[in-house]
Design an enzyme around this catalytic site. Structure first.
Site, short mmCIF file in Angstrom:
data_model
loop_
_atom_site.label_atom_id
_atom_site.label_comp_id
_atom_site.label_asym_id
_atom_site.label_seq_id
_atom_site.Cartn_x
_atom_site.Cartn_y
_atom_site.Cartn_z
N HIS A 142 -14.33 1.05 -0.52
CA HIS A 142 -13.23 0.13 -0.23
C HIS A 142 -12.07 0.80 0.51
O HIS A 142 -10.96 0.28 0.54
CB HIS A 142 -12.71 -0.53 -1.51
CG HIS A 142 -13.66 -1.55 -2.09
ND1 HIS A 142 -13.53 -2.07 -3.35
CD2 HIS A 142 -14.76 -2.13 -1.55
CE1 HIS A 142 -14.52 -2.94 -3.57
NE2 HIS A 142 -15.28 -2.98 -2.50
N TYR B 150 0.83 -1.21 0.00
CA TYR B 150 0.00 0.00 0.00
C TYR B 150 0.86 1.26 0.00
O TYR B 150 0.44 2.28 -0.54
CB TYR B 150 -1.03 -0.04 1.14
CG TYR B 150 -2.06 -1.12 0.87
CD1 TYR B 150 -3.05 -0.93 -0.08
CD2 TYR B 150 -1.98 -2.36 1.50
CE1 TYR B 150 -3.95 -1.94 -0.39
CE2 TYR B 150 -2.87 -3.38 1.20
CZ TYR B 150 -3.86 -3.17 0.25
OH TYR B 150 -4.74 -4.17 -0.07
N CYS C 230 -6.93 2.47 12.93
CA CYS C 230 -6.44 1.72 14.08
C CYS C 230 -7.31 0.49 14.27
O CYS C 230 -8.53 0.62 14.43
CB CYS C 230 -6.48 2.58 15.34
SG CYS C 230 -6.07 1.63 16.82
N ASN D 6 -12.50 2.65 -5.76
CA ASN D 6 -11.08 3.01 -5.86
C ASN D 6 -10.57 3.60 -4.56
O ASN D 6 -11.26 4.35 -3.89
CB ASN D 6 -10.87 3.99 -7.00
CG ASN D 6 -11.26 3.40 -8.34
OD1 ASN D 6 -11.39 2.18 -8.45
ND2 ASN D 6 -11.45 4.23 -9.34
N ASN E 144 -17.74 1.05 -19.94
CA ASN E 144 -16.57 0.24 -19.66
C ASN E 144 -15.80 0.00 -20.96
O ASN E 144 -16.33 0.20 -22.04
CB ASN E 144 -17.01 -1.10 -19.04
CG ASN E 144 -15.96 -1.70 -18.12
OD1 ASN E 144 -15.15 -0.99 -17.53
ND2 ASN E 144 -15.97 -3.01 -17.98
N LEU E 145 -14.56 -0.44 -20.79
CA LEU E 145 -13.76 -0.73 -21.99
C LEU E 145 -14.36 -1.92 -22.73
O LEU E 145 -14.38 -1.98 -23.95
CB LEU E 145 -12.32 -1.02 -21.56
CG LEU E 145 -11.24 -0.94 -22.62
CD1 LEU E 145 -11.24 0.42 -23.29
CD2 LEU E 145 -9.87 -1.20 -21.99
N GLU E 146 -14.82 -2.89 -21.95
CA GLU E 146 -15.39 -4.11 -22.53
C GLU E 146 -16.53 -4.56 -21.62
O GLU E 146 -16.64 -4.11 -20.48
CB GLU E 146 -14.31 -5.18 -22.63
CG GLU E 146 -13.61 -5.41 -21.32
CD GLU E 146 -12.31 -6.19 -21.47
OE1 GLU E 146 -11.98 -6.91 -20.51
OE2 GLU E 146 -11.67 -6.07 -22.51
P1 OAD Z 1 -10.98 -4.59 -12.27
O1 OAD Z 1 -9.52 -4.57 -12.54
O2 OAD Z 1 -11.60 -5.86 -11.85
O3 OAD Z 1 -11.77 -4.08 -13.56
C1 OAD Z 1 -11.39 -2.92 -14.25
C2 OAD Z 1 -12.36 -2.72 -15.40
O4 OAD Z 1 -12.03 -1.50 -16.05
C3 OAD Z 1 -12.32 -3.82 -16.47
O5 OAD Z 1 -13.64 -4.22 -16.80
C4 OAD Z 1 -11.64 -3.14 -17.66
O6 OAD Z 1 -12.14 -3.60 -18.91
C5 OAD Z 1 -12.04 -1.71 -17.45
N1 OAD Z 1 -11.09 -0.71 -18.02
C6 OAD Z 1 -9.75 -0.81 -18.19
N2 OAD Z 1 -9.26 0.31 -18.74
C7 OAD Z 1 -10.31 1.13 -18.95
C8 OAD Z 1 -10.45 2.45 -19.49
N3 OAD Z 1 -9.40 3.14 -19.97
N4 OAD Z 1 -11.70 2.98 -19.57
C9 OAD Z 1 -12.78 2.29 -19.10
N5 OAD Z 1 -12.70 1.06 -18.57
C10 OAD Z 1 -11.48 0.49 -18.49
O7 OAD Z 1 -11.26 -3.42 -11.20
P2 OAD Z 1 -12.54 -3.19 -10.28
O8 OAD Z 1 -13.78 -3.64 -10.94
O9 OAD Z 1 -12.47 -1.79 -9.80
O10 OAD Z 1 -10.99 -4.40 -4.20
O11 OAD Z 1 -12.21 -4.15 -9.07
C11 OAD Z 1 -13.08 -4.19 -7.98
C12 OAD Z 1 -12.33 -4.46 -6.71
O12 OAD Z 1 -11.52 -5.62 -6.87
C13 OAD Z 1 -11.34 -3.39 -6.32
O13 OAD Z 1 -11.92 -2.31 -5.62
C14 OAD Z 1 -10.37 -4.13 -5.46
C15 OAD Z 1 -10.20 -5.37 -6.31
O14 OAD Z 1 -9.80 -6.51 -5.68
C16 OAD Z 1 -10.28 -4.52 -3.08
O15 OAD Z 1 -9.06 -4.43 -3.06
C17 OAD Z 1 -11.10 -4.78 -1.87
#
Ligand code: OAD
Length: 230
Positions: free
Chosen positions: A106, A53, A114, A89, A198-200
């Site tokens: 998150h 972190y 603490c 995020n 989303n990207l996909e």
């Molecule tokens: P992910 O990494 O799972 O997903 C990211 C998403 O963003 C994917 O669907 C990509 O296709 C999309 N993406 C990538 N680049 C992009 C761009 N330029 N524009 C738009 N979309 C884009 O991340 P999260 O869904 O945020 O939790 O993950 C959820 C949680 O899982 C996080 O908060 C974290 C992780 O484990 C904890 O740490 C508790």
């Protein structure tokens, strides 16, 4: 007046240079979730977790908000109705982009927690293992991050917002992590129009009424322009 609820994920910060989790070169390809994102991992090897972190905090501090963060801040200012921004995020790019109210479900890299007394305080520099709590004095400070197996922050407020949403948007999130991945279903059950940017396609794409695929820096400003014109 329409109520807009927005959920963001790592994809919105990708173009600011912060890695996503589940893309091919994402954080979870380089680090083991069980080691760095669970209470058990922290108990086993606190140094590894604190270092992870610290590295992410240093990266986030260097990063700048991109056009998507800035567009959402403009929506918050100019929309005639409530805008609730929920982010998964832990960076502060929404705030750097000018957003006033951000619900970090998150946790946040720039905060310490603490584990003895739940006191929280801002951190700008690297944390250390066994750091002293500023309130109770116990050597039990940890990064203020919600790890797997822990309860996300603000769930009551989030559920209330979802129940009142006219529009629910998920931006840059893969739809793999619950409860956030279930928000679309809840908003839809309460009658919201649901949109994925989303990207996909995400894992829960079938739940959305509308989809816009592409880079957040392009799709989000365009969506905000559409909303502010109607
Ligand atoms: P992910 O990494 O799972 O997903 C990211 C998403 O963003 C994917 O669907 C990509 O296709 C999309 N993406 C990538 N680049 C992009 C761009 N330029 N524009 C738009 N979309 C884009 O991340 P999260 O869904 O945020 O939790 O993950 C959820 C949680 O899982 C996080 O908060 C974290 C992780 O484990 C904890 O740490 C508790």
């Amino acid at each position: 007046m329409t109520n807009i609820v927005i959920l963001t994920g790592a994809g919105i910060s990708a173009e600011s240079g912060l890695g996503t989790f589940r893309d091919a070169d994402g954080l979870w390809a380089k680090h083991n979730i069980e080691d760095v994102a669970t209470p058990e991992g922290f108990a086993r090897n606190p140094q590894l977790v604190v270092d992870f972190y610290n590295m992410r905090r240093a990266e986030a501090q260097k990063a700048q908000a991109n056009a998507a963060h800035i567009a959402l801040a403009e929506l918050e200012t100019r929309h005639n109705g409530a805008v609730t921004l929920i982010t998964q995020n832990v960076d502060d790019l929404h705030e750097k982009g000018g957003m006033q109210n951000v619900l970090h479900m998150h946790g946040q890299l720039n905060s310490a927690l603490c584990s003895s007394c739940d006191h929280r305080w801002p951190v700008a520099q690297d944390m250390q293992v066994g750091q002293i709590c500023r309130d109770c004095g116990a050597p039990t400070a940890r990064p203020d991050i919600v790890w797997f197996g822990e309860m996300p922050y603000g769930m009551e407020r989030i559920e209330t917002a979802l129940s009142r949403a006219d529009i629910f948007a998920a931006i840059g999130t893969s739809g793999n992590v619950y409860p956030a991945a279930g928000f679309v279903q809840m908003a839809k059950a309460y009658g919201a129009h649901t949109i994925e940017l989303n990207l996909e396609p995400s894992a829960v794409v079938s739940q959305f009424d509308e989809t816009r695929f592409g880079k957040a820096s392009e799709t989000v400003p365009a969506w905000v322009r559409d909303l502010l014109q109607t």
